[in-house]
Scaffold this active site. Structure first.
Site, PDB file in Angstrom:
ATOM      1  N   GLY A 217       0.830  -1.194   0.000  1.00 42.10           N
ATOM      2  CA  GLY A 217       0.000   0.000   0.000  1.00 42.10           C
ATOM      3  C   GLY A 217       0.863   1.242   0.000  1.00 42.10           C
ATOM      4  O   GLY A 217       0.500   2.275  -0.546  1.00 42.10           O
TER       5      GLY A 217
ATOM      6  N   LEU B 161      -2.881   6.315 -16.068  1.00 36.88           N
ATOM      7  CA  LEU B 161      -3.421   7.314 -15.155  1.00 36.88           C
ATOM      8  C   LEU B 161      -3.073   7.001 -13.706  1.00 36.88           C
ATOM      9  O   LEU B 161      -3.222   5.871 -13.243  1.00 36.88           O
ATOM     10  CB  LEU B 161      -4.946   7.400 -15.297  1.00 36.88           C
ATOM     11  CG  LEU B 161      -5.458   7.955 -16.628  1.00 36.88           C
ATOM     12  CD1 LEU B 161      -6.971   7.819 -16.691  1.00 36.88           C
ATOM     13  CD2 LEU B 161      -5.035   9.404 -16.816  1.00 36.88           C
TER      14      LEU B 161
ATOM     15  N   GLU C 125      19.809   1.147   1.034  1.00 35.31           N
ATOM     16  CA  GLU C 125      19.252   0.800   2.339  1.00 35.31           C
ATOM     17  C   GLU C 125      17.797   0.367   2.273  1.00 35.31           C
ATOM     18  O   GLU C 125      17.353  -0.458   3.093  1.00 35.31           O
ATOM     19  CB  GLU C 125      19.405   1.976   3.302  1.00 35.31           C
ATOM     20  CG  GLU C 125      20.841   2.231   3.751  1.00 35.31           C
ATOM     21  CD  GLU C 125      21.647   3.047   2.756  1.00 35.31           C
ATOM     22  OE1 GLU C 125      22.871   3.170   2.955  1.00 35.31           O
ATOM     23  OE2 GLU C 125      21.053   3.574   1.791  1.00 35.31           O
TER      24      GLU C 125
END
Length: 625
Positions: free
Chosen positions: A118, A182, A363
């Site tokens: 997410g 988009l 990292e």
């Protein structure tokens, strides 16, 4: 692809689109248009290429599927319904509801989800770690599939991932990029300029395959090609149309993250053929070699290094010796960010190079790879300079949401590092890591403690962070000493103590020196080694308050916000103790270069400043008292 197979995929793609609309409209939120563009891609993957036993999500031979574009969760959950592990009621009536497992973005609360996604740009880096484990340690034929969005290719972490995937020849990794043009607020950076995507992918050493993302036969061919290459990661660049299948919304801006209103949803669902109940049986995992090549042995004998009392040893050196000893446990893996000769992680590489992975100066990928190894059941230690974990903070945060078990080791912390100056001084790391869900923060003051805590970390769940120091300091604990998580160590304690000095790491030594000076002045001071910063030893703090009248001097090589001082105050906020009288010594200005002792003194955290603060708390602030 035979016509019968094409027909099944058409029906499945339509069902995935319908269910993506149904669940998001029912919830009143979600990202259906982002799900619709990738429905054909996932339909073909599900019917002909994903090898997975849905009844045994922990099977070591299952393929892995990661939605790096986690906002397309309606599509992922619709896939789960199509294979029969999520029923219609759960999909339609619980999606995005309080307490339900079908959250707005996937998390491992769902057994078929490896990592939380997410935060864009993280699924593919995590997948690199899983693929590394599969190829080099498990030596199993599973494949790692990742659905990426085109917007997230603007994240540098995507390219770090492809770079390391190419370097390590991860032919068992395929990224499928849904190029629907988009993004959230308008066109993406490259829109449908697929050849520029090709150039970038190939520049990082991966193989690019360009397809029409709605051509089922082309998708099938590309997925088959991807699995056939054993040494080169593949990126399938699929040109798609956002909201494909809903004609009034196709390629229309302004619908990202919006559920279709009920009337529009009804029209779209009807046009797509209405709700259906097609159940798909995916391919079984390859069974030729079903057992990982490495078998964990957490009970293996580990002989930690031992040190003489008074011997000067840097805690980073002790970590290196301890992690080398932990090579006796076959599940332990070490990763470093090209500073292994400073973190001393290279000591592990000297004795066990096959389980040491160099991530170079990347990292984000360092932490993501550790997450991937943890998904596969390994015990990963990732090390770099403490300050550089700040670059990967979001990856650490998401690892907390994933509830994976990773071990982070940050060296060269605080002003104590000396002449390198403020750009190299981690002065925010304790605050950042303390805020991560499920984190444990450890800060040893000597080599014995550092070695013991390194072993303890291997068996501690969550995000475990060990802060080590650059300089060498005297060993103050015997080899037999124990350092449990949540504990502390007490020095010079007595019932007549007037003040408590609380330090960790380098400041513990300053506190011990200050206590000696205070004793000469007739002020009795106990010293608390708060080596476990989170969880902190609340009982020891309460005892100190009750003995000293809550006169505490907290000393930390860190900015005042969020570090050891904050941990102490939070622990005592509702404690049944006398009114707090606390002196908090921390780094309050911007440091410069200098010798460690000079910098500690300039920051106000050296022993002489501790003495002054303690005298004032004890009412002995003047030299003639």
């Amino acid at each position: 692809m035979h016509e019968e197979h094409l027909a099944i995929n058409r029906r499945l793609a339509a069902q995935l689109r319908v269910d993506s609309i149904r669940c998001s409209t029912s919830a009143g939120s979600g990202h259906p248009t982002s799900s619709l563009s990738a429905a054909d891609l996932m339909a073909v993957l599900l019917t002909g290429h994903l090898r997975y036993n849905w009844d045994q999500p922990d099977s070591p031979v299952n393929d892995h599927l990661i939605f790096s574009k986690g906002h397309a969760s309606p599509l992922l959950y619709s896939m789960y319904r199509a294979v029969g592990v999520v029923d219609e009621d759960e999909l339609i009536n619980t999606y995005r509801r309080l307490g339900a497992r079908l959250a707005g973005h996937p998390t491992p609360t769902i057994p078929w989800v490896d990592v939380a996604t997410g935060s864009l740009g993280q699924g593919l880096p995590d997948a690199v770690g899983i693929a590394l484990a599969g190829k080099y340690l498990d030596k199993l034929p599973f494949h790692v599939w990742v659905l990426c969005g085109d917007s997230e290719t603007a994240e540098g972490s995507i390219w770090e991932a492809l770079d390391k995937a190419s370097y390590y020849q991860l032919g068992n990794l395929t990224a499928i990029v849904d190029i629907n043009r988009l993004g959230q607020r308008g066109p993406t950076e490259l829109q449908w300029d697929v050849q520029r995507y090709v150039a970038r992918v190939e520049a990082f050493g991966a193989r690019a395959i360009v397809i029409d993302g709605h051509d089922l036969a082309a998708i099938d061919t590309a997925l088959r090609q991807a699995r056939s290459d054993t040494d080169t990661p593949t990126v399938i660049l699929a040109r798609t149309i956002k909201a494909k299948g809903v004609t009034e919304l196709e390629d229309k801006n302004g619908w990202h993250g919006l559920a279709l209103p009920p009337e529009m949803a009804e029209r779209a669902i009807s046009a797509l053929g209405g709700p259906t109940h097609l159940v798909i049986k995916t391919l079984s995992p390859t069974q030729g070699h079903a057992v990982p090549a490495i078998k964990a042995n957490p009970g293996a004998a580990v002989v930690l290094p031992s040190y003489e009392l008074g011997e000067k040893v840097a805690t980073r050196v002790a970590f290196g010796a301890a992690i080398a000893a932990l090579a006796a446990r076959p599940e332990v893996v070490v990763l470093d960010g090209e500073v292994g000769n400073s973190t001393h992680a290279e000591e592990f590489a000297k004795v066990c190079p096959e389980r040491y992975f160099e991530m170079f100066i990347a990292e984000q990928q360092l932490v993501a790879s550790a997450v991937g190894f943890a998904v596969r059941g390994y015990v990963p230690f990732a090390s770099t300079f403490a300050v550089f974990f700040s670059r990967a903070f979001d990856f650490i945060r998401m690892a907390g949401i994933s509830q994976v078990n990773i071990r982070l080791v940050g060296s060269h912390a605080g002003v104590e590092i000396g002449e390198d100056g403020p750009s190299q001084m981690a002065l925010e790391d304790l605050a950042a890591l303390r805020a991560v869900y499920g984190s444990v923060i450890l800060y040893p003051a000597d080599a014995t403690c550092a070695a013991k805590l390194t072993l303890t970390m291997a068996d501690t769940e969550g995000i475990v962070y060990l802060r080590t120091t650059r300089g060498a300091y005297p060993v103050i604990y015997p080899a037999a000493e124990a350092f449990p998580i949540g504990g502390s160590k007490l020095h010079r304690a007595g019932p007549e103590d007037q003040v408590a000095l609380i330090g960790a790491g380098v400041t513990l030594h300053e506190c011990l020196s200050a206590a000696e000076e205070l004793a000469k002045l007739g002020i009795m001071a106990r010293v608390i080694d708060a080596y476990s910063v989170k969880p902190i030893d609340r009982a020891a703090l309460i005892e100190a308050c009750n003995v000293t009248g809550s006169r505490l001097v907290v000393v930390e090589d860190h900015y005042p916000e969020g570090g050891l001082g904050s941990a102490v105050l939070e622990a005592l906020a509702d404690a049944p103790v006398p009114a707090l009288r606390i002196a908090h010594l921390a780094v309050r200005g911007l440091p410069t270069s200098g010798k460690p002792s000079e910098l500690l003194d300039a920051a106000g955290i050296s022993s002489r400043h501790i003495v002054t603060a303690a005298r004032e708390l004890a009412g002995r602030g003047h030299s003639d008292d």
